[in-house]
Design a protein around this motif. Structure first.
Motif, short mmCIF file in Angstrom:
data_model
loop_
_atom_site.label_atom_id
_atom_site.label_comp_id
_atom_site.label_asym_id
_atom_site.label_seq_id
_atom_site.Cartn_x
_atom_site.Cartn_y
_atom_site.Cartn_z
N PRO A 27 -7.87 27.07 88.05
CA PRO A 27 -7.84 28.42 88.63
C PRO A 27 -8.95 28.66 89.64
O PRO A 27 -9.97 27.98 89.61
N VAL A 28 -8.75 29.64 90.50
CA VAL A 28 -9.77 30.00 91.49
C VAL A 28 -10.12 31.48 91.32
O VAL A 28 -9.41 32.21 90.64
N TYR A 29 -11.22 31.88 91.94
CA TYR A 29 -11.66 33.29 91.85
C TYR A 29 -10.77 34.20 92.68
O TYR A 29 -10.23 33.77 93.69
N ASN A 30 -10.65 35.43 92.27
CA ASN A 30 -9.97 36.48 93.04
C ASN A 30 -8.56 36.12 93.48
O ASN A 30 -8.17 36.37 94.62
N PHE A 69 -2.79 27.75 96.93
CA PHE A 69 -4.22 27.58 96.71
C PHE A 69 -4.46 27.09 95.30
O PHE A 69 -3.60 27.23 94.43
N GLY A 70 -5.59 26.47 95.07
CA GLY A 70 -5.93 25.94 93.75
C GLY A 70 -6.83 24.74 93.88
O GLY A 70 -6.72 23.99 94.84
N GLU A 71 -7.73 24.61 92.92
CA GLU A 71 -8.61 23.44 92.91
C GLU A 71 -7.91 22.35 92.10
O GLU A 71 -7.33 22.64 91.05
N SER A 126 -15.30 25.54 102.86
CA SER A 126 -16.04 24.72 101.90
C SER A 126 -15.50 24.89 100.49
O SER A 126 -15.89 24.18 99.58
N GLU A 127 -14.58 25.84 100.31
CA GLU A 127 -14.05 26.14 98.97
C GLU A 127 -13.21 25.00 98.42
O GLU A 127 -12.36 24.45 99.13
N THR A 128 -13.35 24.73 97.13
CA THR A 128 -12.48 23.73 96.51
C THR A 128 -11.09 24.29 96.29
O THR A 128 -10.16 23.54 96.00
N ALA A 129 -10.93 25.59 96.44
CA ALA A 129 -9.61 26.21 96.29
C ALA A 129 -8.62 25.71 97.33
O ALA A 129 -7.42 25.94 97.21
N SER A 130 -9.12 24.98 98.33
CA SER A 130 -8.22 24.48 99.37
C SER A 130 -7.65 23.10 99.03
O SER A 130 -6.85 22.57 99.78
N ASP A 131 -8.04 22.53 97.89
CA ASP A 131 -7.55 21.19 97.50
C ASP A 131 -6.03 21.09 97.54
O ASP A 131 -5.47 20.19 98.15
N LEU A 132 -5.38 22.04 96.86
CA LEU A 132 -3.94 21.96 96.70
C LEU A 132 -3.22 21.98 98.04
O LEU A 132 -2.32 21.19 98.29
N VAL A 133 -3.65 22.86 98.93
CA VAL A 133 -2.96 22.99 100.20
C VAL A 133 -3.16 21.73 101.05
O VAL A 133 -2.23 21.27 101.73
N VAL A 134 -4.34 21.12 100.98
CA VAL A 134 -4.59 19.89 101.75
C VAL A 134 -3.65 18.80 101.25
O VAL A 134 -3.01 18.09 102.04
#
Ligand code: TYD
Ligand code: MG
Length: 453
Positions: A400-403, A389-391, A361-369
């Protein structure tokens, strides 16, 4: 005598309507309204309240000193998902598709708890013989008390006599109660039975584990109200055909939400996997276009997952289908790809799949998609040892994303050689043996792809 009223309750979302309609006005589900008779209670509210002892006021500091006791389930991974074990007097709802392993997991946990505490397993679905067969298959030799019963009043009476520390209800949809006039499994039955069980748990400080079925859409069957009533809700994820099962805490009054634990289904029941970071990568050596790895973070730990995209000439209206991700987000990602990357997919079907049945559900997966979509569209293979990874925002910026450092460290540990990450997340010094490509805009990431694959 007071007049009996009729109400219509939606079996999908629990909303009440005063008139029948073909479609629920709240959740828009068709044919979900059920007729319910509202029998006025014989005693008025104030009369009920008269006999109750008055509640006492306590200072917060006073309460703080009484630490709650946690009971271990014997499965350290499940304990972690629960926030450190089962809390006394708590009610936990466990949902999942049929055959995914709910009864198996609970029986395993119960066998371990039974070593120190009294337990009661109430089954409305299976006979005592079936449960005993399963226990034999699992190699469990515990003296768990079994009760094959669906009548709530009888269950409560037995519970009062035995006074067990932990009660399992398998499943809440099979129970019927005197207080409700509708059919077993209907919204009002489920709601009333759950309410009485919750009340019992709170009054007697018993731990109540309720198993619930899910609908085709993946929500718990029966009203959402059930989720509000209980202290914690755990969901099983993963496809019943596959080997891995993910248990996710979607609500937890005693711990972090979205915490997951991973189990593998074997012939000896569910085995816990203590280091699941790389198990969701497909172990195919053959690289194919449209697939790329990302690092997500589920509550407290990083997890490497593979995202697959398939972009193909549409025959008719183009389809957008996602498995394991949000479909609306895909529409957004395709629009951003067009506007800021010049990638046209109006005439293409786009399918996205997350390998292993896990939900992201993370938006951090935007870039990879987006990168996987481009890889499939261009029919070019992204090297197996790349991650991203990255939104991605509506203006085409990579946020940027967390952690991020932790995600990079995990990828490096698993042998990944190149990472495409948001500029604001780029480390001062790249992890050993890994090249970090820091991008500020989507176009920079696409340029990197064009030049190198
Ligand atoms: P079960 O716990 O009955 O599922 P649920 O209660 O969620 O409906 O699990 C059933 C599935 O698990 C069934 O397809 C068989 C499989 N299974 C194993 O593979 N190994 C085992 O040791 C057990 C007990 C079940
Ligand atoms: Mg079952």
């Amino acid at each position: 005598m007071a007049k009996i009223k009729v109400e219509f309750v939606c079996s999908n979302c629990g909303a009440t309507h005063y008139q029948w309609a073909g479609q629920c006005l709240e959740c828009k589900e068709w044919n979900a309204l059920e007729e319910v008779l509202v029998v006025p209670s014989k005693v008025s509210q104030s009369e009920c309240l008269k006999d109750l002892p008055s509640s006492t006021v306590q200072s917060l500091n006073e309460v703080k000193t009484q630490t709650s006791v946690r009971l271990s389930t014997g499965l350290s991974e499940l304990d972690r998902t629960l926030g450190g074990g089962l809390v006394e007097g708590s009610v936990v709802l466990i949902g999942g598709d049929p055959g995914i392993g709910k009864s198996t997991l609970i029986l395993q946990a119960l066998a371990s708890i039974n070593l120190s505490e009294n337990t009661l397993y109430v089954s409305g679905e299976e006979s005592a013989q079936q449960i005993s067969d399963r226990a034999t298959r699992l190699g469990i030799d515990a003296d768990v008390q079994l009760l094959s019963e669906t009548y709530l009043e009888k269950i409560l009476k037995t519970a009062k006599n035995l006074n067990p520390k932990v009660i399992v209800i398998d499943s809440i949809q099979t129970l019927v109660s005197d207080t409700s006039t509708s059919a077993p499994g209907s919204v009002t039955q489920v709601r009333d039975c759950a309410a009485q069980l919750t009340q019992y748990a709170k009054q007697t400080n018993t731990i109540m584990l309720m198993i619930g079925h899910v609908t085709k859409g993946g929500a718990l069957a029966g009203p959402r109200i059930l989720e509000h009533m209980v202290d914690s809700v755990l969901y099983f994820e993963g496809d019943a055909g596959g080997r891995y099962r993910i248990i996710r805490a979607v609500k937890n009054r005693f711990g972090a939400v979205n915490e997951i634990s991973v189990f593998a289904m074997s012939e000896k029941g569910l085995q816990q996997i203590t280091n699941p970071s790389a198990i969701f990568l497909s172990n195919e050596n053959l690289s194919a276009p449209g697939s790329m790895v990302t690092v997500t973070r589920e509550a407290t730990r990083p997890l490497l997952i593979e995202v697959q995209a398939l972009v193909d000439q549409a025959n008719g209206a183009p389809k957008r289908i996602c498995v394991g991700m949000d479909q609306n987000r895909l529409a957004l990602q395709l629009a951003i790809l067009h506007k800021h990357g010049g990638i046209v997919t109006f005439d293409q079907d786009v399918f996205i799949n997350v390998v292993g049945g896990i939900k992201v559900s993370e938006t951090a997966s935007d870039l990879v998609v987006m990168l996987a979509i481009v890889s499939s569209l261009r029919d070019r293979v992204i090297p197996k040892d790349w991650i991203a990874f990255g939104e991605v925002g509506l203006a085409g910026e990579v946020r940027p994303v967390y952690n991020a450092q932790e995600r990079l460290a995990e990828a490096q540990k698993q042998g990944f050689k190149l990472a495409i990450v948001p500029k604001a997340n780029a480390p001062k010094k790249s992890p050993k043996g890994m090249k970090v490509i820091a991008v500020e805009r989507l176009s920079e990431a696409l340029d990197h792809l064009n030049e190198n694959i």
